[in-house]
Design an enzyme around this catalytic site. Structure first.
Site, PDB file in Angstrom:
ATOM      1  N   GLU A   1       0.758  -1.204   0.164  1.00 39.19           N
ATOM      2  CA  GLU A   1      -0.089  -0.120  -0.121  1.00 39.19           C
ATOM      3  C   GLU A   1       0.948   1.302   0.091  1.00 39.19           C
ATOM      4  OE1 GLU A   1      -3.070  -0.143   3.180  1.00 39.19           O
ATOM      5  OE2 GLU A   1      -4.284  -1.238   1.913  1.00 39.19           O
TER       6      GLU A   1
ATOM      7  N   GLU B   1      -6.195  -7.838  -0.874  1.00 40.28           N
ATOM      8  CA  GLU B   1      -6.618  -8.068   0.366  1.00 40.28           C
ATOM      9  C   GLU B   1      -8.302  -7.884   0.479  1.00 40.28           C
ATOM     10  OE1 GLU B   1      -4.491  -5.787   3.311  1.00 40.28           O
ATOM     11  OE2 GLU B   1      -2.669  -5.892   2.342  1.00 40.28           O
TER      12      GLU B   1
END
Ligand code: GLA
Length: 587
Positions: free
Chosen positions: A158, A234
């Site tokens: 991320e 995710e």
């Protein structure tokens, strides 16, 4: 040997379209003797791949060390994945977030004071280089094109939520290739245009992280990844908990529907988490977006497999969804959970911390109050002492307390300075004279955002009535070996029902055979627990978590030892209960 690549529309395994049905399982949060069981249950749910992060700081607790043994044997974990006939995705970071202390970055990396993490900075990249070269012998031969299970490697984590340094990402890619990784590389970002743009570079296949509104999120991802397979790296099916807040759960029906939407749209998935496990020892992370919020010990995550590895309602619902996309045999299913043994024990010896501190560390002198890093330890507890002699009322102040300070004067408790309350100063009793002592707890390093890498301990300048104390004595406590506590305990048997902290309580319990246990922490204040010498994690009366999971492989047939370090006050009764109690939920 197989060939795995990213095609125009799909992932391709030996030239055939392949949908990744993956579940996250962090080897560093699960006892190694339980890895195979959890992996098998993932396959039985309908998954074909296991994903794990690599926690750099777990492998490298001190500079120059690299531990791949026992619960850190990543090679064995990947071999277990292969033995179950599954593929693997590896996310070596170097930053992993993951509610893991410091987001996986070693605390020693920051002691120079000049390192610049998660960007193109030479000190940082040199350390990352050494780290990746330690991992190479584990990962490289276990890639799919060498006959191993690894099909994908993720670069950073991320990154678009943190930085925008394409040179850094390029250097990471080059390093990962240079050590011999040949599988396709991915990036993951939350599905906003800025993050997807900043978190990746050409050559990395972009994927997204989200837990709801699957179709909308996939559409956003498609705008930034115009070709190739769509993947949610995710798929958040639950969430983590902070001390003092509620236990997070998600609706089984909604989560299953969102998963179905994702798969119905043809996307690949990594379910985060399939099985969360435990933040044992001092490994939990924390958030701080204005208020410091340390994570609880359980990483149950409301995942399909609970913390003890048992299938939940979400497991069966996800299995039903997955059965629409992959062939599953009706009879190939895990057993339902059974109750854990219920029994009592007692802490039969109480050893005040003050009686054993000299065996747990070495005092050193400082002119200014030192951080934990300056004391040479990166987790747990430190003790500070200074002499005071004040005629009237007095106030003790620090620039910051990271994270919780128990203040006493000549052994008598005076008060607590708590970072989560932004406490920085404390009034001492008038006429304070003698030894001021502070027991400092590092409650877990921030794992997300700009506070990663900050120092722990008492942060100076320290002041007493506006003046810096002349001198400090300080030591970090080494709690990796509690033999001094055991020795002192054998001479300290007691019948008392209460324990006044800070003190160790030592007891034992006898079992006929190893089994998973749930230790109730109700009636205890705040502290840590060791079972047969292994630190199973922190407890705190604040909740929401009120039981600690004891994995069966830690329990022996015969006598077992329990040691509790209680900071506040506790009953000496020890209760093992049938089921976990992770606390109240929001509703
Ligand atoms: C992000 C991170 C993960 C984890 C989750 C929340 O997606 O990439 O490491 O922190 O949030 O559980």
């Amino acid at each position: 040997m197989s060939d795995f690549r990213i095609g125009d529309d799909d992932f391709l395994l030996d030239g055939q379209p392949f949908r990744i049905l993956s579940g996250a399982l962090h080897y560093f949060r699960v006892h190694p003797d339980q890895w195979r069981d959890r992996i098998r249950k993932a396959r039985q749910m309908g998954l074909n791949t296991i994903e794990t992060y690599v926690a750099w700081n777990a492998h490298a607790p001190r500079e120059g060390e690299f531990d791949l043994s026992g619960g850190l044997d990543l090679g064995r974990f990947l071999d277990d994945v292969a033995a179950e006939g599954m593929h693997a995705i590896v996310r070596p970071g170097p930053y992993i977030c993951a509610e893991w202390t410091n987001g996986g970055l070693p605390a020693w990396l920051f002691t120079s004071g000049t390192v610049g993490v998660r960007r193109d900075e030479p000190q940082y990249l040199a350390a990352v280089d050494a780290y990746m070269r330690q991992l190479a012998p584990v990962l490289v031969p276990r890639q799919v094109d060498r006959g191993g299970p690894v099909i994908l490697v993720q670069i950073e984590n991320e990154y678009g939520a943190y930085g925008d340094d394409p040179v850094y990402l390029r250097k990471l890619v080059e390093l990962n290739r240079d050590i011999g990784l040949t599988v396709p590389f991915t990036s993951v970002d939350q599905p906003t245009p800025d993050m997807l743009r900043n978190g990746s570079i050409p050559g990395l296949h972009k994927t997204a992280s989200f837990g709801s509104r699957s179709l909308e999120r996939l559409a956003t991802l498609r705008q930034h990844q115009p070709d190739g397979p769509l993947m949610c790296s995710e798929f958040w099916d639950g969430w983590f908990d902070h001390w003092g807040a509620h236990h997070h759960t998600t609706s089984v029906a909604e989560s299953a529907r969102d998963l179905d939407d994702l798969l119905g749209a043809g996307a690949s998935v990594n379910i985060y988490m399939f099985h969360g496990g435990t933040n044992a020892g001092f490994t939990n992370g924390a958030n701080d977006k204005g208020v410091y919020q340390p994570l609880v010990t359980s990483y149950d995550y409301d995942a399909p497999l609970d913390e003890a590895g048992n299938p939940t309602a979400k497991y069966w619902a996800f299995r039903e969804v997955l059965s629409r996309y992959t062939a599953l045999a009706d009879e190939d299913v895990p057993a339902e959970a059974s109750d854990a043994p219920v029994f009592d024990a007692r802490l039969t010896s109480i050893v005040p911390l003050a009686d054993v501190v000299e065996s747990l560390g070495t005092w050193a002198s400082f002119d200014a109050v030192p951080t934990m890093e300056e004391l040479g330890r990166f987790e747990g507890f430190a003790l500070y002492r200074t002499e005071v002699d004040e005629a009237g009322p007095s106030v003790l102040e620090f620039a910051e307390v990271r994270d919780r300070a128990l203040v006493s004067l000549n052994g008598a408790p005076v008060g607590v300075l708590a970072r989560d309350h932004h406490d920085r100063s404390l009034a001492l009793p008038a006429g304070a004279r003698g030894t001021l002592e502070i027991l400092l707890e590092d409650q877990g390093r921030v794992n997300y955002g700009p506070r990663i890498g900050e120092a722990k301990g008492l942060i100076g300048p320290a002041r007493l009535n506006g003046r810096p104390p002349a001198q400090w004595q300080a030591m970090a406590l080494d709690l990796s070996d509690l033999s001094a506590v055991r020795d002192a305990a054998s001479a300290a048997a007691t019948e008392t029902e209460v324990l006044a902290g800070p003190a160790f309580g030592v007891g034992e319990f006898v079992r006929d055979e190893p089994a998973d246990l749930f230790l109730s922490t109700r009636g205890w204040g705040k502290g840590s627990v060791w079972i047969n010498g292994v630190n199973i994690g922190r407890y705190w009366s604040r909740g929401p978590q009120h039981t600690l999971y004891v994995p069966a492989p830690l329990v022996r047939a015969g006598r077992n030892e329990i040691i509790v370090l209680e900071l506040q006050a506790a009953r000496t009764g020890v209760e093992f209960v049938a089921r976990p109690d992770l606390g109240h939920t929001e509703s």
